[in-house]
Write an enzyme that holds these catalytic residues in place. Structure first.
Site, PDB file in Angstrom:
ATOM      1  N   ASP A 128     -40.502 -38.768  58.092  1.00  0.00           N
ATOM      2  CA  ASP A 128     -39.058 -38.724  58.262  1.00  0.00           C
ATOM      3  C   ASP A 128     -38.634 -38.750  59.729  1.00  0.00           C
ATOM      4  O   ASP A 128     -38.640 -39.790  60.379  1.00  0.00           O
ATOM      5  CB  ASP A 128     -38.506 -37.512  57.532  1.00  0.00           C
ATOM      6  CG  ASP A 128     -36.985 -37.530  57.374  1.00  0.00           C
ATOM      7  OD1 ASP A 128     -36.351 -38.491  57.858  1.00  0.00           O
ATOM      8  OD2 ASP A 128     -36.431 -36.596  56.772  1.00  0.00           O
ATOM      9  N   HIS A 171     -36.447 -36.433  49.561  1.00  0.00           N
ATOM     10  CA  HIS A 171     -36.164 -35.004  49.672  1.00  0.00           C
ATOM     11  C   HIS A 171     -35.991 -34.371  48.292  1.00  0.00           C
ATOM     12  O   HIS A 171     -36.708 -33.451  47.953  1.00  0.00           O
ATOM     13  CB  HIS A 171     -34.966 -34.699  50.575  1.00  0.00           C
ATOM     14  CG  HIS A 171     -35.082 -35.235  51.947  1.00  0.00           C
ATOM     15  ND1 HIS A 171     -36.138 -34.941  52.770  1.00  0.00           N
ATOM     16  CD2 HIS A 171     -34.284 -36.108  52.647  1.00  0.00           C
ATOM     17  CE1 HIS A 171     -35.993 -35.583  53.924  1.00  0.00           C
ATOM     18  NE2 HIS A 171     -34.891 -36.300  53.868  1.00  0.00           N
TER      19      HIS A 171
END
Length: 445
Positions: free
Chosen positions: A318, A267
């Site tokens: 993810d 991220h």
């Protein structure tokens, strides 16, 4: 010795698209390439469309797939979504996790993904009691990848606290080994296989006390294994870290020896200029997960600045709100366009590199992600004649793949020279939708 010959109607070779490429495969690796072969050699398997290296999904939580479609109504934040996620995690067993992951990895193969980085932290039974085999859950994921025909890097994750100075919550007890030393002892028992490599992960700076970060980093460094960490996904975590340690999460990781060329921050969203410098100057990688970052309203990370600073970019799906690495690549560029109101931050070739070569490198498969002699024979073929991809010239195949195609356009997926997906159908999990439906139904019952 096993040998197969493939004829690629069009092949992306990293910097260009070539028509008529013959690929000779021996024992799962590319033995030779022959360019400018306008017709398939006798006996060759024909791959019509654009063939690229197999896609690498560098960040996965397989069990999150059970949340798809159930968390899209009403308001909320990452933190309220997390409570729903915990409820699903509570229901996992080695058997149900294997069945779900097998189906999820089959979905990945159908999307052209040949390797997954599984960020794995559901280690023990609910309440924290270890299974008779303390790695039963991780072994279930490794077996699931084999059953679905793809490679896996099991990023076994240290998850020891609920927040800075706080013990695990009831939900998180099954994630925790108690200490980083106990985590390392359990991980050391895991064995690599032909299709599986073992890496490490720090869930986040809130989930591993600062005094134990070096233990996890040292375990990975001793083995030259990949080390991943969720980093600055949420501003609340940044604020809590400053309150506890007087610095950002990036600085905390740097101070304890976590950053470096074997490390990937996942991220890397809410960073200071100094954070970006620390990540880039240590050659720490960045895994962007745009479809999840927008699904959870996390924000848009400074991917351009990170890359300019020296951080290699890769991609992951993810939480599996979508499993489509082409969409992840496209979204990284389009999100940056929205943020800056300018276009053209990456070329299509650069975005494909993030989805292939860079992703494999972040997962420890440095011999995968390219179509060249010596590389693992992992190939993904994208149709150029669907309603989405028809029209552009074949030489613009990279642009078509990134900016027009979707996972639905994947026609063939080959891993180690073996057809795992042929003509859009999975050869090992013939009814992947039913397998997914059945596995998810058990966890929602």
């Amino acid at each position: 010795m096993t040998a197969t010959t493939y004829w690629l109607e069009h092949a992306w070779l990293g910097d260009r698209v070539e028509p008529g490429v013959t690929v000779d495969v021996r024992d799962g690796r590319i033995h030779a390439l022959t360019l400018d072969t306008p017709a398939p050699p006798p006996g060759a398997e024909v791959l019509r469309g654009l063939t690229i290296p197999g896609l690498a999904n560098a960040h996965s939580h397989a069990f999150h797939r059970a949340l798809r479609g159930t968390v899209q109504t009403g308001s909320g934040t990452f933190w309220t979504w997390r409570e729903v996620m915990y409820a699903v995690a509570d229901r996992l067993t080695p058997d149900t996790y294997h069945r779900l992951a097998r189906a999820v990895y089959a979905e990945m193969a159908l999307a052209g993904i040949t390797c997954v980085g599984e960020f794995h932290y559901v280690h023990h039974a609910p309440g924290g009691t270890p299974y008779a085999d303390p790695n039963a859950m991780g072994e279930a994921l490794i077996a699931a990848a084999a059953d679905a025909g793809i490679r896996i890097t099991l990023l076994d994750t240290a998850y020891l606290s609920s927040g800075f100075g706080q013990p695990p919550t009831t939900h998180q007890l099954r994630f925790s080994d108690g200490t980083a030393e106990a985590w390392a002892e359990r991980c050391s028992v895991l064995k690599e296989q032909n299709h599986a490599r073992i890496g490490a992960a720090i869930h986040s700076v809130r989930a591993v006390p600062a005094s134990q970060l070096a233990t996890v980093a040292g375990w990975a460094q001793e083995r030259r294994a990949p080390l991943h960490v969720h980093l600055s996904e949420q501003t609340a975590e940044n604020d809590a870290c400053r309150d506890m340690h007087g610095c950002t999460p990036t600085q905390l990781l740097a101070d304890h020896g976590v950053l470096g060329p074997l490390t990937t921050g996942v991220h890397n969203t809410h960073l200071t200029d100094e954070d970006i410098y620390l990540i880039g100057s240590t050659c720490t990688g960045t895994c962007m997960c745009p479809t999840t970052e927008r699904d959870l309203a996390d924000g848009i990370g400074p991917a351009v600045a990170l890359q300019r600073a020296g951080s290699s970019l890769c991609l992951g799906s993810d939480s599996h709100a979508v499993i489509d690495l082409l969409e992840e690549a496209r979204a990284m560029e389009l999100d940056e366009r929205l943020r800056t109101r300018t276009r053209g931050h990456w070329t299509a070739a650069e975005l494909l590199y993030a989805a292939t070569d860079a992703g494999h490198a972040a997962l420890g498969w440095t011999d995968a992600g390219s179509i060249e002699p010596g590389a693992l024979a992992d190939l993904t073929t994208i149709a150029l004649d669907s309603v989405r991809t028809a029209g552009p010239l074949p030489r613009l195949g990279a642009e078509t793949a990134v900016f027009a195609a979707t996972a639905a356009d994947v026609r063939h997926t080959i891993v180690a020279g073996r057809h795992v997906v042929r003509d859009g159908a999975h050869t090992l999990v013939p009814d992947a939708p039913q397998a997914l439906a059945q596995a998810v139904a058990v966890l929602r019952a």
